[in-house]
Motif scaffolding. Structure first.
Motif, mmCIF file in Angstrom:
data_model
loop_
_atom_site.group_PDB
_atom_site.id
_atom_site.type_symbol
_atom_site.label_atom_id
_atom_site.label_comp_id
_atom_site.label_asym_id
_atom_site.label_seq_id
_atom_site.Cartn_x
_atom_site.Cartn_y
_atom_site.Cartn_z
ATOM 1 N N ASP A 11 2.467 0.882 4.716
ATOM 2 C CA ASP A 11 1.941 0.881 3.350
ATOM 3 C C ASP A 11 1.804 -0.571 2.882
ATOM 4 O O ASP A 11 2.638 -1.421 3.219
ATOM 5 N N ILE A 12 0.778 -0.870 2.129
ATOM 6 C CA ILE A 12 0.574 -2.248 1.684
ATOM 7 C C ILE A 12 1.519 -2.608 0.545
ATOM 8 O O ILE A 12 2.133 -3.670 0.542
ATOM 9 N N PHE A 13 1.664 -1.723 -0.435
ATOM 10 C CA PHE A 13 2.523 -2.005 -1.595
ATOM 11 C C PHE A 13 3.898 -1.374 -1.377
ATOM 12 O O PHE A 13 4.026 -0.157 -1.260
ATOM 13 N N TYR A 63 -2.716 0.315 8.468
ATOM 14 C CA TYR A 63 -2.408 0.242 7.034
ATOM 15 C C TYR A 63 -2.589 1.597 6.348
ATOM 16 O O TYR A 63 -3.519 2.358 6.665
ATOM 17 N N SER A 96 -2.822 3.009 2.280
ATOM 18 C CA SER A 96 -2.876 2.584 0.882
ATOM 19 C C SER A 96 -3.687 3.572 0.062
ATOM 20 O O SER A 96 -4.617 4.200 0.570
ATOM 21 N N ASN A 104 5.345 -7.589 0.688
ATOM 22 C CA ASN A 104 4.509 -6.393 0.837
ATOM 23 C C ASN A 104 4.140 -6.167 2.307
ATOM 24 O O ASN A 104 4.563 -6.908 3.197
ATOM 25 N N GLU A 135 7.004 3.073 4.301
ATOM 26 C CA GLU A 135 6.408 3.751 3.136
ATOM 27 C C GLU A 135 7.498 3.958 2.088
ATOM 28 O O GLU A 135 8.555 4.521 2.384
ATOM 29 N N PHE A 138 -7.529 0.319 -2.280
ATOM 30 C CA PHE A 138 -8.044 -0.805 -1.516
ATOM 31 C C PHE A 138 -8.929 -1.672 -2.410
ATOM 32 O O PHE A 138 -10.144 -1.569 -2.409
#
Length: 647
Positions: free
Chosen positions: A54-56, A79, A81, A62, A9, A84
């Motif tokens: 975290d995705i980003f 995941y 986020s 990523n 994260e 989405f």
């Protein structure tokens, strides 16, 4: 020992908050990473049990990129986020995560998501180990059995079918640097039906000359490493693997997985799995065969002996050349289909049936979800115990808890005697919860407890009752959407989603329509005492051109009606539904007619009832859409004389 969790994260405040929650709950946070690079370093050093991802993230990569690495290392991940988007969600779903959390989330939601993720991962690992051990034992058994070596190789390949699905398979070897095409090749034509396709047959079907085929052989090599090939798009496969390209073009195959085995004498034997579905094969298949490499190699060499694979097609016995699937399990009786979509369903049933894993069957209304549930039960170790079916949509909300869990005498008004619920009736067997998407929220909590604790409590009961029940659920709803909109619990969704089976709509498997029609024609001819045994070419063309919104159930009813109306042994005409089609003179007449307010009200209510499949109350019911109390709608239906609203 506390389970280790890595937090990936890039927002430090969120990461620290997560660490506090996890530490308080008894987990050990083995690191916090803000980028994929940092995460990989911690993974290498700590080997975490779970990753909150975290995705980003910061940097060029990523969370989805990291997820692919976690999958190869068999590390579970959830995941995180705040956003989405649909395109991102699709990419994230393709990595097969063990859960999703949308920021901001509550502490309870995080801990529930982790609990479910660990549960799913443990069951996934346990089932994989059981499957691999079972395959190893089956390979040994095949080697010891009497029989012809070619038949044994086919037996090995068919044992792999549920785990590495294929529509065509070739097993060839490289002898002293020369490629031998005359190996063992089979085309799948049914659940347990395979037809041998040798050089002679391939040349006849493809219309390729022997001279051109020889050139293709010379240009084709056997790779010493596993490869995943997209035969539908990669033109380079035509130059590098002309034989594979020829096979793909001839049998309409779209993807290929090549797996080499290095034999003890230095030769390379290669299994090539082909599928009619694009992007069928993934690194999961490579990993599986890598883990099975030793027992697979031992079986291959023991079966092969000194024979080699440089045999000619004519030497293959007729019984082996065309196996017409006499061994199709009786459990599949009544489920008709040889399309690759249905063969995948059969394979999934074969994988999951022997286990105790919960199963979620997804598909449109009329696709045959109950028949699939029955097959799973009949193929399971619980087959001699009850299969209890509950339609969650047909039970009134006030009675569903009593139906499922039972009640004690005097526990509520009208409880004049003790009632045993469906779960108790299904003890040591299977319960099939059809249309589980209709289950009220308060019952979803109790079902989750049954899944977690394997115990139920009757209404008015003083103590929980231990049960041993396998749960198979089915729905025609999009449960993911139901979760997003708050109508279905996320934790229950993931508990049920351990092993999903998607039943294709009939319009997606048009090649099965003829077989289905013939099956229903035979069934209803026998029931009616008539001798109707043939469809005219025109009727078959009509059936194949229709879009079948009611799926297999609609086709069954149409054939039943057609058999009863047939005057001879052939069905020459069918009354196809004319949905949304009206004669021009009727349309013109209707445009000049004005209806009363009451008539318009009746039409509107009918339209809504049809859209809701006759459901009046509850989520998604007609009362909710019309924004009136269910009691008011019932009175209106009675007043307007509406007695039948289903099509």
């Amino acid at each position: 020992m506390a389970q280790k969790i890595l937090i990936v994260e890039d927002e430090s405040l969120v990461a620290l908050d997560l660490k506090l929650i996890l530490t308080k709950a008894g987990y050990r946070v083995c690191g916090i990473a803000a980028s994929v690079k940092e995460a990989l370093e911690i993974i290498e050093a700590e080997n975490p049990d779970m990753v909150l991802l975290d995705i980003f993230l910061k940097g060029p990569l990523n969370g989805i990129d990291l997820a692919k690495t976690l999958t190869t290392k068999n590390i579970a991940f959830v995941y995180l986020s705040a956003n989405f988007q649909e395109s991102i969600l699709e990419k994230a779903k393709s990595t097969q995560p063990y859960g999703f959390l949308v920021k901001p989330f509550r502490e309870k939601e995080l801990l529930i998501a982790l609990d479910v993720a660990f549960y799913r991962h443990f069951n996934s690992l346990e089932s994989k180990l059981r499957q691999e051990k079972a395959l190893e034992e089956v390979f040994k058994k095949i080697v010891k059995e009497p029989g012809e070596w070619r038949q044994k190789l086919l037996s090995v390949a068919t044992q792999l079918q549920p785990y590495v699905p294929f529509d065509f398979i070739s097993m060839v070897a490289q002898n002293n640097g020369e490629f031998e095409m005359d190996g063992i090749t089979f085309l799948r034509v049914g659940f347990d039906e395979y037809q041998s396709i040798g050089t002679k047959e391939l040349l006849t079907i493809s219309k390729v000359t022997p001279a051109d085929f020889k050139k293709m052989q010379t240009a084709t090599t056997i790779s010493a490493k596993a490869e995943l090939l997209d035969l539908d798009h990669l033109e380079k496969t035509r130059q590098k693997y002309p034989i594979k390209r020829l096979i793909a073009d001839t049998f309409r195959l779209k993807s290929c997985f090549c797996f080499p085995l290095l034999l003890s004498n230095g030769e390379i034997a290669q299994f090539s799995f082909y599928s009619r579905k694009a992007e069928t094969y993934t690194m999961d298949h490579v990993d599986l065969l890598n883990r099975l490499q030793r027992p697979l190699l031992a079986a291959f060499e023991a079966i092969l002996g000194n024979e080699g694979l440089n045999v000619v097609t004519e030497a293959i016995p007729k019984a082996l050349r065309e196996n017409r699937g006499k061994n199709k399990p009786a459990a599949f009786e009544g489920i008709i289909g040889k399309s690759h979509q249905m063969l995948s369903v059969f394979d999934n049933i074969a994988i999951v049936a022997p286990l105790n894993t919960s199963v979620l069957i997804l598909g449109e209304s009329g696709t045959g979800k109950e028949a699939i549930a029955k097959s799973i039960h009949r193929l399971s170790p619980r087959r001699d115990n009850p299969l209890v079916t509950v339609n969650c949509a047909s039970l009134p909300p006030t009675l569903i808890e009593s139906e499922l869990f039972g009640h004690e005498k005097g526990s509520f008004t009208g409880a004049t005697e003790k009632r045993i619920g469906k779960f108790e009736l299904a003890d040591k067997g299977t319960i099939f919860l059809d249309e589980i998407g209709e289950m009220p929220a308060e019952l979803q909590v109790k079902l989750l407890r049954v899944l977690q604790e394997q115990e139920i409590e009757r209404i008015g009961g003083r103590a929980p009752i231990k049960i041993n029940v396998r749960i198979i659920a089915a729905t025609n709803r999009n449960l993911q959407k139901e979760v997003e909109e708050g109508r279905f619990r996320l934790d229950l969704y993931y508990r049920l989603y351990v092993f999903p089976i998607l039943i294709p709509a009939l319009r997606e498997r048009g090649e099965d329509i003829g077989d289905l029609a013939n099956h229903f024609m035979a069934v209803y001819s026998r029931k009616s005492g008539k001798n109707v045994n043939q469809l005219s070419p025109q009727v078959l063309a009509q059936l194949k051109s229709y879009h079948w919104p009611g799926n297999v159930r609609e086709l069954e009813h149409l054939i039943e009606r057609s058999v009863l109306l047939a005057s001879g042994s052939e069905i020459k005409e069918v009354l196809m539904p004319m949905l949304n089609q009206k004669p021009q003179n009727q349309v013109a007449a209707e445009e000049n007619v004005f209806k009363s307010i009451e008539e318009n009200s009746r039409d509107h209510i009918l339209a809504v009832l049809r859209k809701c499949n006759g459901r009046v109350s509850g989520p998604g019911g007609a009362a909710e859409i019309l924004e009136v109390p269910p009691s008011t709608l019932h009175s209106k239906i009675k007043k307007l004389g509406i007695k039948k609203w289903t099509a």
